[in-house]
Design a protein around this motif. Sequence first.
Motif, PDB file in Angstrom:
ATOM      1  N   UNK A 172       0.862  -1.241  -0.023  1.00  0.00           N
ATOM      2  CA  UNK A 172       0.100   0.195   0.072  1.00  0.00           C
ATOM      3  C   UNK A 172       0.813   1.309   0.090  1.00  0.00           C
ATOM      4  N   UNK A 173       2.044   1.340   0.903  1.00  0.00           N
ATOM      5  CA  UNK A 173       2.697   2.589   0.906  1.00  0.00           C
ATOM      6  C   UNK A 173       3.489   2.569  -0.373  1.00  0.00           C
ATOM      7  N   UNK A 174       4.224   1.531  -0.882  1.00  0.00           N
ATOM      8  CA  UNK A 174       4.872   1.522  -2.104  1.00  0.00           C
ATOM      9  C   UNK A 174       3.927   2.401  -3.326  1.00  0.00           C
ATOM     10  N   UNK A 175       2.827   2.041  -3.454  1.00  0.00           N
ATOM     11  CA  UNK A 175       1.888   2.729  -4.502  1.00  0.00           C
ATOM     12  C   UNK A 175       1.833   4.229  -4.257  1.00  0.00           C
ATOM     13  N   UNK A 176       2.101   4.488  -3.094  1.00  0.00           N
ATOM     14  CA  UNK A 176       1.941   6.321  -2.981  1.00  0.00           C
ATOM     15  C   UNK A 176       3.240   6.838  -3.063  1.00  0.00           C
ATOM     16  N   UNK A 177       4.487   6.095  -2.783  1.00  0.00           N
ATOM     17  CA  UNK A 177       5.638   6.886  -2.861  1.00  0.00           C
ATOM     18  C   UNK A 177       5.789   7.817  -4.280  1.00  0.00           C
ATOM     19  N   UNK A 178       6.015   9.203  -3.994  1.00  0.00           N
ATOM     20  CA  UNK A 178       6.350   9.896  -5.124  1.00  0.00           C
ATOM     21  C   UNK A 178       7.381   9.996  -5.554  1.00  0.00           C
ATOM     22  N   UNK A 179       8.196   8.790  -6.115  1.00  0.00           N
ATOM     23  CA  UNK A 179       9.640   8.630  -6.716  1.00  0.00           C
ATOM     24  C   UNK A 179       9.233   8.050  -8.377  1.00  0.00           C
ATOM     25  N   UNK A 180      10.375   8.557  -8.919  1.00  0.00           N
ATOM     26  CA  UNK A 180      10.159   8.220 -10.412  1.00  0.00           C
ATOM     27  C   UNK A 180      10.457   6.701 -10.602  1.00  0.00           C
ATOM     28  N   UNK A 181      11.475   5.914 -10.342  1.00  0.00           N
ATOM     29  CA  UNK A 181      11.969   4.681 -10.517  1.00  0.00           C
ATOM     30  C   UNK A 181      11.391   3.609  -9.594  1.00  0.00           C
ATOM     31  N   UNK A 182      11.157   2.540 -10.079  1.00  0.00           N
ATOM     32  CA  UNK A 182      10.900   1.389  -8.882  1.00  0.00           C
ATOM     33  C   UNK A 182      12.056   1.206  -8.000  1.00  0.00           C
TER      34      UNK A 182
ATOM     35  N   UNK B  56      14.201   3.149  -6.776  1.00  0.00           N
ATOM     36  CA  UNK B  56      14.371   4.319  -5.682  1.00  0.00           C
ATOM     37  C   UNK B  56      13.172   4.246  -4.717  1.00  0.00           C
ATOM     38  N   UNK B  57      12.174   3.749  -5.206  1.00  0.00           N
ATOM     39  CA  UNK B  57      10.996   3.551  -4.175  1.00  0.00           C
ATOM     40  C   UNK B  57      11.288   2.233  -3.230  1.00  0.00           C
ATOM     41  N   UNK B  58      11.799   1.260  -3.702  1.00  0.00           N
ATOM     42  CA  UNK B  58      12.323   0.158  -2.801  1.00  0.00           C
ATOM     43  C   UNK B  58      13.243   0.516  -1.971  1.00  0.00           C
ATOM     44  N   UNK B  59      14.165   1.254  -2.455  1.00  0.00           N
ATOM     45  CA  UNK B  59      15.608   1.889  -1.564  1.00  0.00           C
ATOM     46  C   UNK B  59      14.770   2.761  -0.390  1.00  0.00           C
ATOM     47  N   UNK B  60      13.916   3.550  -0.578  1.00  0.00           N
ATOM     48  CA  UNK B  60      13.243   4.371   0.166  1.00  0.00           C
ATOM     49  C   UNK B  60      12.516   3.412   1.332  1.00  0.00           C
TER      50      UNK B  60
END
Length: 450
Positions: free
Chosen positions: A158-168, A170-174
């Motif tokens: 759920x949180x991954x879908x709402x992260x406002x980052x460009x690449x996947x 980068x989202x995973x690292x965040x």
Amino acid sequence: MEEPEQDSVASPGSSCDNDKDTFPDEQRNAQKGKNANSWQRKNEKLKKKIESEKRELQEEINSLKSQQKSIKCENGNLRSRLQEAEIIKKSLQEQVQVLNRNNQSLTEQKDDLILRLSKLAGAKLTVDNPNIADLSDCKRPTKLAEEFAELYDNEWTDAFENIQLESEPEKIEFMLRLLQSTRHICNDVSRRHMEDITKGIVTLTVRTKKSSEKLSSEQNAIESCNKNDKAESECNESEDKRKRLKVDAVDSDTLEEFVVIEPGEHGEVMNCEEPSKEISAHTGSQTPKVIEPGEHGEVMNCEEPSKEISAHAGSHTPKVHIIAGDVNTFSAAQKQAILEIKKDVEVRLSKQLQEVVTNMVAIENNIDRQTQDSTIKYIAKCVDICWSMCQHEPPVFFDLPETNGETCLDVNVYKPYTKSGKYIDYIVWPPLYLYMGGPLLGKGVAQGRS
């Protein structure tokens, strides 16, 4: 002539008639007499019979009265016996209640002893042996592994879908950075908590009466200065003393000498260390002595401490001694008791800690609670699981190894993310272990590459 004959004949006839009339009267009288006698006899018989019956009835009445008296007497005896029986019954009921209470107390004692024995046996099995789990613990490692997997499947997604980052990536690292932040904070809090507990248990502070009185008088002076709004110079002087109290834990004027005594190999006090430099900031120019106890705690000799402590010390006798023991001398059961107390406190304060750490991590990573609610829920769940991991001894551990592009993708440790391959491109979710270097509890997720 004939008429007189008739008259003469009729005369005798009339006399006969008179005799006939007289005879029935006599008969009737006689009959009446007989009847009267008969009735008299009957009356006498009846009287006798009545008197006889009366006597019988009187005797029967007397007998009944006697029986009534006897019944009343027997009834009184029965009442007396009933009262005695009630008293005995009440006494027996009280005895039964006492016996029930004793039985309940003995049962509780027995259950308590069984529980203590079970805990002692469990402590002997589980202390320094994380491979044996307490099945009554709802946060045991296997349950934490299930929650850790559910965290990735639910809150992470759920949180991954709402992260406002460009690449996947980068989202995973965040997302991994948020997980790592919560783990570092929880580990640090748990470690410091354990240090504070053990330090508090094995540390004794000895003060002289004079020291306590001076400290109390100066604190009262500060309070009265705040209440009565005295002259500014006096308040400044008291404020300076108050600041020194905060820095030194005790005022250096009161604490003519601050002695730190630490334990030896078996917990006995063997040597001394120099006090901290923070304390020495307000010490005098004279050199006090640090007392060093001998083998059994008696004072054997003295050494000079650092010159920093002597800036404010003076030549008076010591006022405060800090005596420290050694927690390593405790038995396994005592160490287990300390761990249980620590865990109980940490469980009680889990909600408060979860809220504080969640806010801290959200602020550090510029996460808005209003617009990124799913991310806040993810952080809160990370805190809950990481905090529960720290409550085990040794702690449950998840691994995030550094990958250099040549790290092999071990399918026994990682599940492929969207691609499989021989090497790990990047880690999506870490594997969970019973402890660092221990057996695997749950697989991680990694992106593979050829």
